[in-house]
Design an enzyme around this catalytic site. Structure first.
Site, mmCIF file in Angstrom:
data_model
loop_
_atom_site.group_PDB
_atom_site.id
_atom_site.type_symbol
_atom_site.label_atom_id
_atom_site.label_comp_id
_atom_site.label_asym_id
_atom_site.label_seq_id
_atom_site.Cartn_x
_atom_site.Cartn_y
_atom_site.Cartn_z
ATOM 1 N NE ARG A 51 -3.701 2.584 1.411
ATOM 2 C CZ ARG A 51 -4.695 2.916 2.190
ATOM 3 N NH1 ARG A 51 -5.168 2.045 3.052
ATOM 4 N NH2 ARG A 51 -5.238 4.095 2.102
ATOM 5 N NE ARG A 62 -8.337 2.332 0.046
ATOM 6 C CZ ARG A 62 -9.196 3.153 -0.550
ATOM 7 N NH1 ARG A 62 -8.840 3.839 -1.603
ATOM 8 N NH2 ARG A 62 -10.412 3.285 -0.114
ATOM 9 C CG ASP A 65 -8.628 1.244 3.251
ATOM 10 O OD1 ASP A 65 -7.919 1.662 4.182
ATOM 11 O OD2 ASP A 65 -9.726 1.755 2.968
ATOM 12 C CG ASP A 67 -11.038 1.810 7.181
ATOM 13 O OD1 ASP A 67 -9.966 2.435 7.144
ATOM 14 O OD2 ASP A 67 -11.878 1.850 6.263
#
Length: 135
Positions: A51, A62, A65, A67
């Site tokens: 990334r 990307r 990812d 979160d």
């Protein structure tokens, strides 16, 4: 560890990219983990996966990812980390898989209600494992 199915979802923000693969995973972390420590570990994993963060294209393509949506009932407001995730209630691609593993979980963001209730307030379509915006 609980994990949702994987869903394909249209890109958020920058539509000029392939659909995303989204999944929610609930981790059972030892007490030594803090939100900040988890964020550092996640960012290291993202970097190892190739990334590259492009400040000019925040919602661009990307490789990975990850979160932090929630951290128990903790509320965190730091410059590099906000928990619950600030756009959690706006995104069916987050709420659908989260509801698969924790539909009745209360979201500790001051707005009240469960994951299921938050999901009921936003328009989306689901066909098989594909989630799209709309009614």
């Amino acid at each position: 560890m609980l994990e949702s199915p994987i869903y394909e979802t249209e890109p958020w923000g920058d539509a000029d990219q392939p659909y995303y693969a989204n999944q929610v995973v609930a981790l059972d972390l030892e007490p030594v983990w803090t939100p900040g420590r988890l964020l550092a570990a996640i960012q290291a994993i993202e970097t190892d996966a190739g990334r590259v963060r492009d400040p000019k294209r925040r919602f661009g393509p990307r490789t990975l990812d990850v979160d932090i949506l929630l951290f128990g009932q903790d509320v965190v407001h730091e410059p590099d980390l906000i928990i619950p995730h600030p756009r959690l209630r706006q995104r069916a691609f987050v709420l659908v898989p989260l509801a698969d593993i924790a539909a009745e979980l209360a979201i500790a963001d001051g707005q009240g209600g469960s994951v299921r209730q938050a999901l009921a307030k936003i328009p989306f379509k689901i066909s098989g494992n594909v989630i799209t915006a709309g009614t």
